[in-house]
Design a protein around this motif. Structure first.
Motif, PDB file in Angstrom:
ATOM      1  N   ALA A 275    -107.151  -1.919 -23.871  1.00  0.00           N
ATOM      2  CA  ALA A 275    -107.456  -1.773 -25.292  1.00  0.00           C
ATOM      3  C   ALA A 275    -106.336  -2.397 -26.122  1.00  0.00           C
ATOM      4  O   ALA A 275    -105.168  -2.382 -25.705  1.00  0.00           O
ATOM      5  CB  ALA A 275    -107.600  -0.295 -25.645  1.00  0.00           C
ATOM      6  N   PRO A 276    -106.659  -2.977 -27.272  1.00  0.00           N
ATOM      7  CA  PRO A 276    -105.616  -3.558 -28.126  1.00  0.00           C
ATOM      8  C   PRO A 276    -104.506  -2.559 -28.436  1.00  0.00           C
ATOM      9  O   PRO A 276    -104.784  -1.422 -28.841  1.00  0.00           O
ATOM     10  CB  PRO A 276    -106.384  -3.945 -29.395  1.00  0.00           C
ATOM     11  CG  PRO A 276    -107.779  -4.196 -28.924  1.00  0.00           C
ATOM     12  CD  PRO A 276    -108.008  -3.171 -27.842  1.00  0.00           C
ATOM     13  N   GLY A 277    -103.269  -2.986 -28.211  1.00  0.00           N
ATOM     14  CA  GLY A 277    -102.127  -2.129 -28.482  1.00  0.00           C
ATOM     15  C   GLY A 277    -101.736  -1.211 -27.348  1.00  0.00           C
ATOM     16  O   GLY A 277    -100.700  -0.537 -27.415  1.00  0.00           O
ATOM     17  N   GLU A 278    -102.525  -1.168 -26.285  1.00  0.00           N
ATOM     18  CA  GLU A 278    -102.245  -0.270 -25.161  1.00  0.00           C
ATOM     19  C   GLU A 278    -100.995  -0.721 -24.402  1.00  0.00           C
ATOM     20  O   GLU A 278    -100.766  -1.912 -24.202  1.00  0.00           O
ATOM     21  CB  GLU A 278    -103.440  -0.246 -24.213  1.00  0.00           C
ATOM     22  CG  GLU A 278    -103.291   0.714 -23.025  1.00  0.00           C
ATOM     23  CD  GLU A 278    -104.534   0.743 -22.151  1.00  0.00           C
ATOM     24  OE1 GLU A 278    -104.412   1.067 -20.964  1.00  0.00           O
ATOM     25  OE2 GLU A 278    -105.624   0.427 -22.671  1.00  0.00           O
ATOM     26  N   LYS A 279    -100.173   0.232 -23.966  1.00  0.00           N
ATOM     27  CA  LYS A 279     -99.010  -0.088 -23.150  1.00  0.00           C
ATOM     28  C   LYS A 279     -99.453  -0.307 -21.712  1.00  0.00           C
ATOM     29  O   LYS A 279    -100.299   0.400 -21.191  1.00  0.00           O
ATOM     30  CB  LYS A 279     -97.975   1.043 -23.228  1.00  0.00           C
ATOM     31  CG  LYS A 279     -97.312   1.164 -24.600  1.00  0.00           C
ATOM     32  CD  LYS A 279     -96.202   2.208 -24.587  1.00  0.00           C
ATOM     33  CE  LYS A 279     -95.503   2.265 -25.946  1.00  0.00           C
ATOM     34  NZ  LYS A 279     -94.413   3.274 -25.962  1.00  0.00           N
ATOM     35  N   VAL A 280     -98.833  -1.300 -21.081  1.00  0.00           N
ATOM     36  CA  VAL A 280     -99.200  -1.656 -19.711  1.00  0.00           C
ATOM     37  C   VAL A 280     -97.946  -1.622 -18.844  1.00  0.00           C
ATOM     38  O   VAL A 280     -96.910  -2.181 -19.217  1.00  0.00           O
ATOM     39  CB  VAL A 280     -99.834  -3.065 -19.650  1.00  0.00           C
ATOM     40  CG1 VAL A 280    -100.354  -3.351 -18.245  1.00  0.00           C
ATOM     41  CG2 VAL A 280    -100.957  -3.204 -20.674  1.00  0.00           C
ATOM     42  N   THR A 281     -98.013  -0.969 -17.713  1.00  0.00           N
ATOM     43  CA  THR A 281     -96.863  -0.887 -16.811  1.00  0.00           C
ATOM     44  C   THR A 281     -96.650  -2.225 -16.104  1.00  0.00           C
ATOM     45  O   THR A 281     -97.579  -3.018 -15.947  1.00  0.00           O
ATOM     46  CB  THR A 281     -97.065   0.213 -15.756  1.00  0.00           C
ATOM     47  OG1 THR A 281     -98.223  -0.094 -14.981  1.00  0.00           O
ATOM     48  CG2 THR A 281     -97.246   1.574 -16.426  1.00  0.00           C
TER      49      THR A 281
END
Length: 406
Positions: A275-281
């Motif tokens: 999703a837009p703006g989601e943090k990704v590891t």
């Protein structure tokens, strides 16, 4: 105070003449100090760029073209984008410049001089597409961090050099080799000599392609300093960050290269849609390899006006990373219908392709011309900005220009 030297009165007068303004308290300027007005060089003169180019950053230098400036079939230096991560090296002595091949998968490191490279190996010339992975970043919402490139961080020049695979074959490498990583002479912005500003690379399969070059010429002349003089790696079709400038060492690795800008969110995108703006590891990020299919209308420039009785000839370029563009189309009704363009074959693999079409408009009014390319595997450009990612990479949405018919 005896040790403190001051600038001469004559120098103050000269500086005033240069700038057209009085240097108030000019006699107090310490010797060796450069006034701020002279500390910011003109990038267009410095790098021999057209003044219509756009400067996005000066520390480090990042400069892009506008779409209509990229109309040449072979990109000249004056319209070629600059993407730097560190400080451009100075006082280069080509007679002393060397390239060392080392790494875990090389039994005995070997160092070549520039003359060695130019005389011991066959030279090749290819026209190769280089595009910044962040080209188009400005269109992402929410905004992604980094230089807000629009559409001009792409080029396709002629590069001359020796094939990296020939040099690696001469050195020899073991079966456990999986990656190459480059090292270069540019300085980190902190000027810390122990820190590299960028050190990326590519899998062995890419390193061993015919078109992957150790280049020393661009468009038949020495590579301009801003583009990697005297030696750079050129790996067309992949993010331009893989094509390291000012290289003096290549490491053949038995693992994925782990230099600066190889981890975190650098030149990596989420392995799955987010999703837009989601943090990704970090473990959910994948390294960008072949660039996606894309195109650019280079003529006319956006905002053109013409009478209803005249047709409009458009032209531009299309490219598709490791693949070829098989179909090119345009739309004047916001993507509701599409009409096929003429498109040329590439002059060699990994070069962009040129397209053209003649368009007639049904009546007076405002129009947008959209361009859409489809690659050899059937992948087409999206009409809207593709999946969001933390650094705003791989925006290959259709290029659009505005037209007014009177």
């Amino acid at each position: 105070m005896n040790r403190r030297k001051f600038i001469t009165k004559g120098a103050v007068v000269s500086m005033a003449a240069l700038t057209g303004i009085e240097f108030v308290f000019g006699n107090n300027i310490p010797f060796g100090y450069t006034p701020l007005v002279f500390q910011q060089p003109d990038p267009f003169t410095l790098f021999n760029k057209d003044k219509r180019m756009s400067v996005l950053n000066n520390k480090p230098w990042n400069i892009e073209a506008k779409a209509h400036l990229l109309d040449d079939q072979v990109t000249p230096n004056k319209f070629m984008f600059i993407r730097n991560n560190g400080i451009i090296p100075e006082q280069i002595d080509t007679k002393k410049w060397t390239l060392t091949i080392d790494g875990e998968s090389v039994k005995i490191p070997i160092t070549f001089s520039l003359q060695d490279l130019k005389t011991k190996f066959k030279q090749y010339t290819y026209q190769l597409t280089l595009e910044c992975g962040g080209n188009g970043r400005s269109e992402f919402d929410p905004p992604a961090k980094g230089n807000q490139w629009t559409i001009g961080a792409v080029s396709c020049a002629n590069w001359t050099g020796v094939r990296l695979k020939d040099v690696l074959k001469e050195v020899g490498f073991s079966d456990d080799a999986v990656y190459v990583g480059y090292h270069a002479a540019d300085q980190h912005l902190s000027r810390n000599p122990k820190k590299e500003p960028i050190s990326r690379g590519a899998p062995m399969a890419k390193a061993l392609q015919d078109e992957t070059l150790l280049a020393f010429q661009m468009n038949g002349e020495d590579i301009p300093l801003a583009h990697g003089y005297p030696l750079r790696l050129v790996a067309g079709g992949w993010p331009a960050s893989v094509s390291g400038k000012w290289i003096n060492r290549i490491s053949v690795r038995n693992k994925i290269h782990d230099g600066p800008k190889m981890g975190g969110s650098s030149y990596r995108v989420p392995c799955k849609s987010v999703a837009p703006g989601e943090k990704v590891t970090d473990e959910d990020m994948c390294i960008i390899e072949s660039m996606p299919v894309k195109s650019l209308i280079t003529y006319p420039m956006s905002g053109a006006m013409l009478p209803i009785e005249r047709s409009l000839k458009i032209r531009g370029h299309a490219w598709a990373g490791e693949l070829e563009v098989h179909k090119m189309e345009y739309s004047i009704d916001f993507g509701s219908t599409w009409t096929t363009c003429n498109i040329d074959k590439p002059v060699n693999r990994l070069a962009w392709q040129h397209f053209n079409a003649n368009i007639t408009f049904p009546k007076v009014g405002y129009y947008e011309v959209w361009a859409r390319a489809t690659d050899s595997q059937g992948n087409s450009q999206p009409m809207l900005v593709p999946g969001w990612n933390p650094k705003g990479y791989l925006n290959n949405a259709c290029h659009r220009i505005a037209i007014k018919i009177t």
